[in-house]
Design a protein around this motif. Structure first.
Motif, PDB file in Angstrom:
ATOM      1  N   THR A  81      -5.420  -0.662  -0.749  1.00  0.00           N
ATOM      2  CA  THR A  81      -6.138  -0.370   0.498  1.00  0.00           C
ATOM      3  C   THR A  81      -7.017  -1.536   0.905  1.00  0.00           C
ATOM      4  O   THR A  81      -7.071  -1.934   2.084  1.00  0.00           O
ATOM      5  CB  THR A  81      -6.983   0.899   0.333  1.00  0.00           C
ATOM      6  OG1 THR A  81      -6.157   2.004  -0.043  1.00  0.00           O
ATOM      7  CG2 THR A  81      -7.730   1.235   1.618  1.00  0.00           C
ATOM      8  N   ALA A  82      -7.730  -2.113  -0.065  1.00  0.00           N
ATOM      9  CA  ALA A  82      -8.614  -3.240   0.236  1.00  0.00           C
ATOM     10  C   ALA A  82      -7.828  -4.445   0.727  1.00  0.00           C
ATOM     11  O   ALA A  82      -8.239  -5.136   1.667  1.00  0.00           O
ATOM     12  CB  ALA A  82      -9.430  -3.596  -0.999  1.00  0.00           C
ATOM     13  N   LYS A  83      -6.674  -4.711   0.075  1.00  0.00           N
ATOM     14  CA  LYS A  83      -5.851  -5.843   0.498  1.00  0.00           C
ATOM     15  C   LYS A  83      -5.308  -5.629   1.913  1.00  0.00           C
ATOM     16  O   LYS A  83      -5.225  -6.585   2.698  1.00  0.00           O
ATOM     17  CB  LYS A  83      -4.712  -6.051  -0.482  1.00  0.00           C
ATOM     18  CG  LYS A  83      -5.151  -6.626  -1.823  1.00  0.00           C
ATOM     19  CD  LYS A  83      -3.953  -6.862  -2.745  1.00  0.00           C
ATOM     20  CE  LYS A  83      -4.397  -7.506  -4.060  1.00  0.00           C
ATOM     21  NZ  LYS A  83      -3.257  -7.735  -4.974  1.00  0.00           N
ATOM     22  N   GLU A 103      -5.586  -7.053   7.650  1.00  0.00           N
ATOM     23  CA  GLU A 103      -5.798  -6.647   9.043  1.00  0.00           C
ATOM     24  C   GLU A 103      -6.979  -7.408   9.650  1.00  0.00           C
ATOM     25  O   GLU A 103      -6.942  -7.802  10.833  1.00  0.00           O
ATOM     26  CB  GLU A 103      -6.029  -5.145   9.119  1.00  0.00           C
ATOM     27  CG  GLU A 103      -4.789  -4.324   8.814  1.00  0.00           C
ATOM     28  CD  GLU A 103      -5.078  -2.839   8.767  1.00  0.00           C
ATOM     29  OE1 GLU A 103      -4.118  -2.048   8.887  1.00  0.00           O
ATOM     30  OE2 GLU A 103      -6.269  -2.461   8.607  1.00  0.00           O
ATOM     31  N   ALA A 141      -6.764   1.910  -4.507  1.00  0.00           N
ATOM     32  CA  ALA A 141      -7.948   1.299  -3.898  1.00  0.00           C
ATOM     33  C   ALA A 141      -7.728  -0.198  -3.675  1.00  0.00           C
ATOM     34  O   ALA A 141      -8.127  -0.751  -2.639  1.00  0.00           O
ATOM     35  CB  ALA A 141      -9.165   1.540  -4.778  1.00  0.00           C
ATOM     36  N   GLU A 142      -7.086  -0.859  -4.647  1.00  0.00           N
ATOM     37  CA  GLU A 142      -6.820  -2.282  -4.501  1.00  0.00           C
ATOM     38  C   GLU A 142      -5.862  -2.549  -3.351  1.00  0.00           C
ATOM     39  O   GLU A 142      -6.072  -3.473  -2.544  1.00  0.00           O
ATOM     40  CB  GLU A 142      -6.241  -2.826  -5.811  1.00  0.00           C
ATOM     41  CG  GLU A 142      -5.945  -4.320  -5.767  1.00  0.00           C
ATOM     42  CD  GLU A 142      -5.311  -4.809  -7.048  1.00  0.00           C
ATOM     43  OE1 GLU A 142      -5.178  -6.037  -7.209  1.00  0.00           O
ATOM     44  OE2 GLU A 142      -4.929  -3.967  -7.895  1.00  0.00           O
ATOM     45  N   GLN A 192      -5.266   1.308  -8.445  1.00  0.00           N
ATOM     46  CA  GLN A 192      -4.216   0.555  -7.779  1.00  0.00           C
ATOM     47  C   GLN A 192      -4.172   0.877  -6.278  1.00  0.00           C
ATOM     48  O   GLN A 192      -3.947  -0.013  -5.439  1.00  0.00           O
ATOM     49  CB  GLN A 192      -2.857   0.861  -8.417  1.00  0.00           C
ATOM     50  CG  GLN A 192      -2.689   0.328  -9.828  1.00  0.00           C
ATOM     51  CD  GLN A 192      -3.212   1.279 -10.896  1.00  0.00           C
ATOM     52  OE1 GLN A 192      -4.063   2.138 -10.614  1.00  0.00           O
ATOM     53  NE2 GLN A 192      -2.718   1.140 -12.136  1.00  0.00           N
ATOM     54  N   PHE A 207       0.834  -1.209   0.000  1.00  0.00           N
ATOM     55  CA  PHE A 207       0.000   0.000   0.000  1.00  0.00           C
ATOM     56  C   PHE A 207       0.861   1.248   0.000  1.00  0.00           C
ATOM     57  O   PHE A 207       0.570   2.225  -0.707  1.00  0.00           O
ATOM     58  CB  PHE A 207      -0.909  -0.005   1.239  1.00  0.00           C
ATOM     59  CG  PHE A 207      -1.666   1.270   1.436  1.00  0.00           C
ATOM     60  CD1 PHE A 207      -2.786   1.561   0.679  1.00  0.00           C
ATOM     61  CD2 PHE A 207      -1.243   2.217   2.370  1.00  0.00           C
ATOM     62  CE1 PHE A 207      -3.484   2.756   0.855  1.00  0.00           C
ATOM     63  CE2 PHE A 207      -1.929   3.407   2.543  1.00  0.00           C
ATOM     64  CZ  PHE A 207      -3.057   3.676   1.793  1.00  0.00           C
ATOM     65  N   LYS A 231      -6.797  -3.849   4.314  1.00  0.00           N
ATOM     66  CA  LYS A 231      -7.904  -4.044   5.252  1.00  0.00           C
ATOM     67  C   LYS A 231      -8.226  -5.527   5.429  1.00  0.00           C
ATOM     68  O   LYS A 231      -8.521  -5.986   6.553  1.00  0.00           O
ATOM     69  CB  LYS A 231      -9.137  -3.290   4.770  1.00  0.00           C
ATOM     70  CG  LYS A 231      -9.009  -1.775   4.881  1.00  0.00           C
ATOM     71  CD  LYS A 231     -10.282  -1.086   4.437  1.00  0.00           C
ATOM     72  CE  LYS A 231     -10.178   0.433   4.602  1.00  0.00           C
ATOM     73  NZ  LYS A 231     -11.416   1.128   4.157  1.00  0.00           N
ATOM     74  N   ALA A 232      -8.181  -6.286   4.336  1.00  0.00           N
ATOM     75  CA  ALA A 232      -8.450  -7.717   4.434  1.00  0.00           C
ATOM     76  C   ALA A 232      -7.392  -8.418   5.270  1.00  0.00           C
ATOM     77  O   ALA A 232      -7.710  -9.301   6.087  1.00  0.00           O
ATOM     78  CB  ALA A 232      -8.518  -8.330   3.033  1.00  0.00           C
TER      79      ALA A 232
END
Length: 381
Positions: free
Chosen positions: A152-154, A159, A149-150, A147, A116, A156-157
């Motif tokens: 960030t999502a990874k 965590e 956003a992707e 990129q 990230f 959060k997942a």
């Protein structure tokens, strides 16, 4: 000669008849019955409603694990009848696999954090270059927003997976949030358990409850406004006393009425009130614990009745009448309203202050019969 004999006999008979004394005639008197009685006096009376029920814990649960594994430790309290405190660890499941999962999850978080950071830095560089060298409005793709956003999502997942792994590791130590007692246990050290396996059956010891079924007549004597008004102060709580035989002695505890059952019982058509007793296992000097499953008798104070009459139960005649002795000392039946009754007394309305009430047994009542009054009780209290 015969005529002279007959005449002499008649003469002598008349002389004897006329000379005998006259016998007085006495008219028999009808006997007067003597009865016992009391004088009716108005009083204020608070009835006591007696009910019976079984003690049970307010909280009862089945202890089940939220993770699978082999039990490697159990608390000394983890035994039938064992007492435990709130948040005390009762069972520990082998945590090694869950520690490994936490390590892997934390590694994935570190990797996702680095990715990230790189993606975000690249996006910032592209944005600055666009401002300096390119005219026009850049697209989201040009600014690398997808990129970012992707990444960030990874992150959060990763965590979330780390937090779940930590939670599973914490769940290897099993406890409950209340102080209680173990009714029965089903596993022991060395046994493998899976999700949903029942480990033990527990109940709390901070509050005990007793459900008391009351008839409609009994409910009418209880101040229901105290039960159904939660805004009432603690001074208005309806306190009751519980009794039971424990250890060969008659014991007592204090409790309070907190609510009624949700519905009327469809079979018996009665409504139950619920009594709570705080700290039932806290034993004072000379006392005893209020054990789960104990059968108790409960005395519930009712609403105070004004201007009523307390009479011995022997004053009751034909189930709903009393016999009054009027000012002429004659018997008169009187219908009364029976408000409350015990084995010894009845509480009624429908009398006048100072009336004399018969308490002697009567097989039949003849209205207007003359009696002799014998006052047995000067005051009725």
């Amino acid at each position: 000669l015969p005529l002279l004999v007959i005449g002499g006999g008649l003469l002598i008979s008349n002389v004897i008849k006329s000379s005998r004394p006259e016998i007085p005639v006495i008219t028999p008197l009808k006997p007067v019955a003597t009865i016992r009685g009391v004088v009716a006096k108005k009083i204020s009376f608070q009835p006591v409603i007696k009910a019976q029920g079984t003690v049970k814990a307010k909280q009862q649960i089945d202890l089940v694990p939220e993770v699978a594994g082999k039990i490697i430790w159990v608390s000394p309290s983890f035994a039938e009848g064992g007492l435990f405190k709130a948040e005390e660890t009762l069972v520990r499941i082998d945590p090694r696999n869950y520690k490994y999962a936490v390590t892997v999850a934390e590694s994935n978080v570190a990797e996702a954090t680095a990715q990230f950071a790189r993606t975000r830095a690249d996006a910032d560089i592209v944005a600055k270059q666009w401002e300096q060298w390119v005219d026009g409005i850049p697209t989201d793709l040009a600014l690398r927003k997808p990129q970012v956003a992707e990444a960030t999502a990874k992150l959060k997942a990763a965590e979330a997976n780390r937090d779940r792994a930590r939670l599973d590791l914490k769940r290897t130590e099993i406890s409950v949030p209340f102080t209680g007692r173990i009714r029965s246990k089903f596993v022991d050290i060395g046994q493998y358990v899976s999700l949903g396996n029942k480990l033990a059956n527990l109940y709390s010891t901070d509050i005990a409850e007793v459900s008391l079924p009351l008839t409609d007549s009994e409910l009418g004597k209880v101040d229901m406004s105290v039960i159904y008004s939660p805004e009432q102060s603690t001074d208005a709580e309806l306190e009751v006393r519980l009794f039971a035989n424990v250890g060969g002695k008659r014991r007592s505890w204090m409790g309070k009425v907190v609510r009624t059952a949700g519905t009327v019982d469809l079979n018996s058509r009665v409504l139950s009130i619920i009594v709570e007793v705080e700290n039932p296992y806290q034993v004072k000097e000379g006392g005893a614990p209020l054990l789960d499953g104990l059968f108790v008798e409960v005395e519930i104070p009712g609403k105070i009745m004004q201007d009523v009459f307390l009479l011995p139960r022997s004053a009751l005649f034909n189930q709903s009448q009393v016999v009054v002795v009027d000012k002429n000392d004659t018997l008169r039946s009187r219908n009364v309203e029976i408000l409350h009754s015990t084995q010894q007394d009845i509480i009624v309305r429908g009398l006048q202050e100072g009336e004399r009430i018969n308490i002697s047994p009567l097989e039949i009542l003849i209205e207007g019969s003359k009696v002799q009054w014998n006052l047995m009780l000067e005051d009725v209290q």
